[in-house]
Enzyme design. Sequence first.
Site, PDB file in Angstrom:
ATOM      1  N   CYS A   1     -51.510  -8.820 -37.867  1.00  0.00           N
ATOM      2  CA  CYS A   1     -52.439  -8.826 -36.747  1.00  0.00           C
ATOM      3  C   CYS A   1     -52.303  -7.550 -35.961  1.00  0.00           C
ATOM      4  O   CYS A   1     -51.260  -7.290 -35.385  1.00  0.00           O
ATOM      5  CB  CYS A   1     -52.174 -10.033 -35.850  1.00  0.00           C
ATOM      6  SG  CYS A   1     -53.115 -10.012 -34.321  1.00  0.00           S
ATOM      7  N   GLY A   2     -53.369  -6.762 -35.913  1.00  0.00           N
ATOM      8  CA  GLY A   2     -53.300  -5.488 -35.224  1.00  0.00           C
ATOM      9  C   GLY A   2     -53.397  -5.591 -33.731  1.00  0.00           C
ATOM     10  O   GLY A   2     -53.186  -4.604 -33.031  1.00  0.00           O
TER      11      GLY A   2
END
Length: 274
Positions: free
Chosen positions: A114-115
């Site tokens: 998850c950025g």
Amino acid sequence: MGRVTARRSVLRVTESGAVRRPDSLAVEEPLEIRLGGRSLAVTMRTPGHDVDLVHGFLLGEGIIATAQDVSVIRYCDGADADGANTYNVLDVALAPGTPEPVVAERNFLTTSACGVCGKASLESVRVRASYDLTASPLTVTTAVLASMPPTMRARQQVFERTGGLHAAGLFTADGALLAVREDVGRHNAVDKVLGWALTAGTVPLSEAVLVVSGRASFELVQKAVVAGVPMLAAVSAPSSLAVDLAAESDLTLVGFLRGETMNIYTGEQRIKLS
């Protein structure tokens, strides 16, 4: 430079029994991004195309708009137990006149999954885009769209060995592959391919299609919008927030692009049935 694959022993179990054998795994290592010697972010990535990754990351965060906004980017010294450089720290010097962010307020950790992990709020994720996607002349046929994932898949060399990497590719309207990048993190793969485009001087990508091997998250839509990409196609599903942002930005968003089937969530005017 770091390896992109590693060998580990695995117990392989099948209907005929179990056997121990070596297996190839995708490498995951931290990359620390610094601005002027101060830590900005740490992302878990697959080594390779790190300079592209950093350019794409800084573009997506609204810190730079062109490759000329970066004066110098270099690996810092960082040794492992054997004294070899780990190539896991990149320091960026912005060009004179490029506003620097307040590093202490922006420092965060991003994982390969998850950025946007570590963001203080959803509003802090929204980056003001510089390009108007409504001006894009791009149109693509469904037949050409359907050809893009297998074309990209054929270029995923590390995935072929490990089965453990995401990919992002940029295509022309007639289906020609401009560039493809792989990474354990889908957001890193996108940063790498958009960073490549930035350094090649092709941003805004007003006549390109961005294809991703997994799902389409809010952040991937945001990265496409910031880079001026008018169409994002994903092999898997989009999130509700991704669809909302695509609609607000006039980005064409395609999901479940598998074979001849696909879901067109927004911007269907850019797609011609064939």
